[in-house]
Design a protein around this motif. Structure first.
Motif, short mmCIF file in Angstrom:
data_model
loop_
_atom_site.label_atom_id
_atom_site.label_comp_id
_atom_site.label_asym_id
_atom_site.label_seq_id
_atom_site.Cartn_x
_atom_site.Cartn_y
_atom_site.Cartn_z
N UNK A 243 0.84 -1.20 0.00
CA UNK A 243 0.00 0.00 0.00
C UNK A 243 0.88 1.26 0.00
N UNK A 244 2.12 1.10 -0.40
CA UNK A 244 3.03 2.24 -0.38
C UNK A 244 3.65 2.39 0.99
N UNK A 245 4.55 3.37 1.13
CA UNK A 245 5.25 3.59 2.40
C UNK A 245 5.83 2.30 2.97
N UNK A 246 6.58 1.61 2.12
CA UNK A 246 7.17 0.33 2.54
C UNK A 246 8.10 0.51 3.74
N UNK A 247 8.65 1.71 3.89
CA UNK A 247 9.61 1.93 4.97
C UNK A 247 8.96 2.40 6.26
N UNK A 248 7.64 2.47 6.30
CA UNK A 248 6.95 3.00 7.48
C UNK A 248 7.31 2.18 8.72
N UNK A 249 7.85 2.89 9.72
CA UNK A 249 8.33 2.19 10.91
C UNK A 249 7.94 2.98 12.15
N UNK A 250 7.46 2.26 13.15
CA UNK A 250 7.19 2.89 14.45
C UNK A 250 8.16 2.32 15.47
N UNK A 251 8.73 3.19 16.29
CA UNK A 251 9.48 2.64 17.43
C UNK A 251 9.04 3.39 18.68
#
Lengths: 471, 157
Positions: A243-251
Motif C-alpha cells: 500500500x506504499x510507504x514500505x519503509x513506514x516504521x514505528x518505534x
C-alpha cells in the motif's frame, strides 16, 4: 626439398601476418633486456635438466637404483600430504574463527568516548575544559539478555569537590530481556525517552559542541533516571506491504521512572530537578514515553509525553515534545520543541540541602523551548592528497547552523517578566572518520530580562572548539 | 611475444569475464543454507544492517556480515540500501556505540563465513554465489544474470 620450401614459406607468411602487431607494440630496450635475461635463465634450466636426465639414466642402469622408489612419485606423495595438511590448517583456522566470533558475541564489549572543549566567550576567561571520558560496556551473555552501562568521568578528576572539579556519574545502567523486536522489558537507570536530543546527546554524534539551551533547561540533558519500561519497534510498512510507504516504521519507549522533583528554578529550569537514583523526594512516579514515526527512509518524527507530580502535595508537571529530522542528500534539517506545564501552587524544593528543604520560592508556571538546526556535508577533492584526506576513506566537513530559543514563565520574581533566551550558533566541523570529530563554532546569544545563569551558555557570545571521539 | 604470445591470457580473461559480465551489477544477499529465510524486504534489510532488527523470526540473533568500507560493493550496497556513504555509522536510540558488524575483506571470505554460521547474513557480487549459501529474494525478486533483473531487482548497481 618441397617440404623445406613450404616450411620456409609458412615462416615468411607468419612473420608477415604478425608484423603489423609487432610494429604496433615494439618492445622497449628494457623489455628486450628482460627477455634476454629470461632466455638465459631458461637455457640454464634446460642445461640443468639435461644434466639431471643424464644422472637419472645412469642410476637406472644400477641394480640399487631400479629397486628404489622413483623420485617423482615420492615428491607427488609429499605434495599431496602438504595439501592435506594445509586443508586441515584452513579448516582448523575457520573453526577457530567461528568459535572466536561466537565468544565475542557473548562477551562484554567495552568502548570509550571522550570530549574536550576550548571556549573563549565575552567577559569570561578563555579556558580548556577536559569535559569527560565515558566508559561504555555492552554485554550479551545470551541471545536474550543484555546489560548496558555508561559511566561518565567528568573532567577526568576526583569525585565532586575534589581538586580536579570532577565527578563520576552513571548515565545508563540497565538490563534488558529481549523477547522480540516489538516488546523488550528494560530495568535500571535509563535515558529518559523525552525528545530526540536527550537520546542522542553524545558529543561525537552531535555536529555542534554546545547544547541548545532547550536541552539544558527545559529537557535537562543528559536526563537519566531509574525506571522500568518497554522498548520496541514495529515495521508497519513491511507488514502492510503493497500500500506504499514500505519503509513506514514505528518505534517506541515507554517507562515508569522516579520522575522530576520540585527543585525547579527560574534561571536553571528543570536542570536541578532530575531525580536522584536512590531517593524519590515526592514519592510519585512519572510516566514518560516517546513514539518515533518513520514514514519513509530519511524522515523521522518523534512525539514524547511526560506525566508526573513534582512535589508531595500532588502538583502536576506535564510535558510534551515533538522532534523531527529530515535528510536530503548531504542536507539534514532537524528540530525539536518541548513544553512543560506546572500546576500552580507548588514551592521549590532545594535538593542541595540534606535532607532537601522546601523553600518559599514559587516554581515557574511553564518552561518551553526549541531549536532548529541545519547541516550540510561536503568535501573538496583537492584535499585528498593533503593531511586532511590522506589515509582516510571518506573524510567530511559539515557546516552547521542552529537557532534556539527558551522561554521560562516564572512567578517567583513577578514584575521582571519571563526569561527569554535566543541564540545562534554557526559551526564547521571535520570528521576524518564518522566517530572522530573536530568542531569549531561561534555562538551569539541574546537574552531578555534576567540572565540565564548557566555554566555553559550564559548571555555571552564567543568562540568554541572541541574534539570528541568514540573508540 | 605481444599478440600471439598473449592470446592464451586474453582467452582466459575473456572466459572469466563472460559470467561476470552476465551478472555485472547485481548484489546478492545471502544467508546460511540451513536458514529458513527465503525473502526479505529492502526495508527489512536496511533495518538489519542498521541494527534495528536484530533477530530472525525464530528468535536467533542475526549475525550481520559486512564488507570493508573501502570496497566498491559496500559503497554500492550502502547507497542502494541506506542512501549513505560506505563509512556511515548507525546508532540505536540511547546508545553512543555504533552498531557493529563483522567485516570481511572479499566476496569469497563473506561467502565462506555465511556458509559456516547458521544465523549469518551477508552480501556478495551475484556471480560469486555458489551452492554453499542461499540467495535471499529482496522485495520478492532474486538477482538474475543477463540483465533479466534490471529495473526490478533493487540491488543492481
Amino acid at each position: 626439398m618441397w617440404r623445406g620450401l613450404a616450411l620456409l614459406a609458412a615462416c615468411v607468411l607468419s612473420e608477415a601476418i604478425a608484423a603489423p602487431a609487432a610494429l604496433a607494440e615494439l618492445p622497449t630496450a628494457e623489455e628486450v633486456a628482460q627477455l634476454k635475461e629470461e632466455l638465459r635463465h631458461m637455457q640454464d634450466a634446460m642445461r640443468q635438466m639435461q644434466a639431471e636426465l643424464q644422472t637419472l639414466k645412469a642410476q637406472q642402469q644400477t641394480p640399487a637404483a631400479r629397486t628404489a622408489l622413483p623420485e617423482p612419485v615420492a615428491e607427488r606423495g609429499s605434495l599431496t600430504e602438504r595439501v592435506e595438511t594445509l586443508e586441515e590448517s584452513v579448516k582448523a583456522s575457520e573453526e577457530g574463527q567461528d568459535s572466536l566470533l561466537k565468544r565475542l558475541d557473548e562477551m562484554v564489549e567495552l568502548d570509550v568516548y571522550t570530549a574536550s572543549v576550548f571556549s573563549n566567550l565575552t567577559d569570561k576567561d578563555a579556558k580548556f575544559d577536559a569535559l569527560h571520558v565515558e566508559l561504555l560496556a555492552d554485554a550479551h551473555p545470551t541471545d536474550r539478555l543484555r546489560g548496558f552501562t555508561q559511566i561518565r568521568f567528568s573532567r577526568l578528576g576526583t569525585i565532586e569537590a575534589g581538586a580536579k572539579q570532577g565527578d563520576i556519574e552513571v548515565h545508563q545502567a540497565w538490563l534488558e530481556y529481549a523477547i522480540n523486536d516489538y516488546f523488550n522489558p528494560r530495568l535500571g537507570v535509563v535515558l529518559v525517552p523525552f525528545g530526540k536530543y536527550n537520546q542522542e546527546n553524545f558529543d561525537h554524534v552531535q555536529e555542534l559542541t554546545l547544547r541548545p539551551v532547550m536541552a539544558l533547561r527545559v529537557v535537562p540533558t543528559t536526563w537519566a533516571e531509574p525506571g522500568f519500561g518497554f522498548t520496541g519497534h514495529a515495521p508497519l510498512g513491511e507488514q502492510l506491504g503493497g500500500i506504499g510507504l514500505k519503509d513506514f516504521l514505528l518505534d517506541y519507549q515507554l517507562f515508569l521512572t522516579t520522575g522530576l522533583s520540585a527543585d525547579i528554578r527560574d534561571h536553571r529550569g528543570l536542570r536541578d530537578a532530575r531525580a536522584e537514583y536512590e531517593t524519590d523526594t515526592n514519592n510519585n512516579k512519572a510516566t514518560v514515553g516517546r513514539l518515533g514515526i518513520k514514514p519513509m527512509r530519511d524522515l523521522e518524527v518523534g512525539l514524547s509525553g511526560y506525566l508526573g507530580e513534582y512535589d508531595t502535595l500532588g502538583h502536576h508537571i506535564n510535558g510534551f515534545d515533538v522532534d523531527s529530522k529530515l535528510t536530503i542528500g548531504p542536507f539534514d534539517l532537524l528540530g525539536e520543541y518541548a513544553l512543560f506545564d506546572l500546576q500552580e501552587g507548588g514551592f521549590r524544593l532545594d535538593n542541595s540541602t540534606s535532607p532537601p528543604s522546601i523553600t518559599t520560592a514559587i516554581v515557574p508556571e511553564s518552561l518551553r523551548g526549541g531549536y532548529l538546526e541545519a547541516h550540510y556535508r561536503f568535501w573538496f577533492d583537492f584535499l585528498n592528497d593533503t593531511f586532511l584526506g590522506r589515509k582516510f576513506q571518506n573524510p567530511t566537513f559539515t557546516a552547521a547552523l542552529r537557532y534556539d530559543q527558551v522561554r521560562i514563565d516564572d512567578d517567583s520574581d513577578a514584575g521582571s517578566g519571563p526569561i527569554v533566551h535566543r541564540g545562534w550558533t554557526f559551526g564547521l566541523n571535520y570528521r576524518p572518520i564518522p566517530t572522530w570529530v573536530l568542531k569549531f563554532e561561534y555562538i551569539v546569544n541574546d537574552e531578555k530580562t534576567e540572565a540565564i545563569n548557566t555554566r555553559d551558555v550564559d548571555d555571552r557570545d564567543g568562540f568554541v572548539m572541541s574534539m570528541a571521539a568514540a573508540f | 611475444m605481444t599478440v600471439r604470445a598473449r592470446w592464451p591470457v586474453l582467452l582466459a580473461a575473456a572466459l572469466l569475464l563472460v559470467p561476470t559480465a552476465a551478472w555485472a551489477g547485481s548484489i546478492a544477499v545471502i544467508v546460511n543454507k540451513s536458514s529458513s529465510v527465503e525473502a526479505i524486504s529492502l526495508a527489512e534489510l536496511r533495518r538489519i544492517y542498521q541494527g534495528q532488527k536484530t533477530r530472525w523470526s525464530d528468535g536467533a540473533t542475526i549475525m550481520v556480515v559486512n564488507r570493508s568500507a573501502a570496497s566498491a560493493i559496500r559503497a554500492a550496497f550502502y547507497r542502494l540500501v541506506h542512501n549513505a556513504d560506505p563509512e556511515q555509522e548507525f546508532y540505536q536510540k540511547g546508545s553512543p556505540i555504533p552498531f557493529k558488524t563483522i567485516t570481511q575483506e572479499s566476496d569469497i571470505a563473506t561467502r565462506r563465513l555465511v556458509s559456516r554460521m547458521p544465523n549469518a547474513i551477508g552480501y556478495v557480487g551475484a556471480e560469486q554465489v555458489d551452492d554453499t549459501v542461499k540467495i535471499v529474494a529482496i522485495d520478492g525478486v532474486r538477482p538474475a544474470p543477463d540483465l533479466q533483473d534490471a529495473g526490478v531487482y533493487p540491488l543492481r548497481w
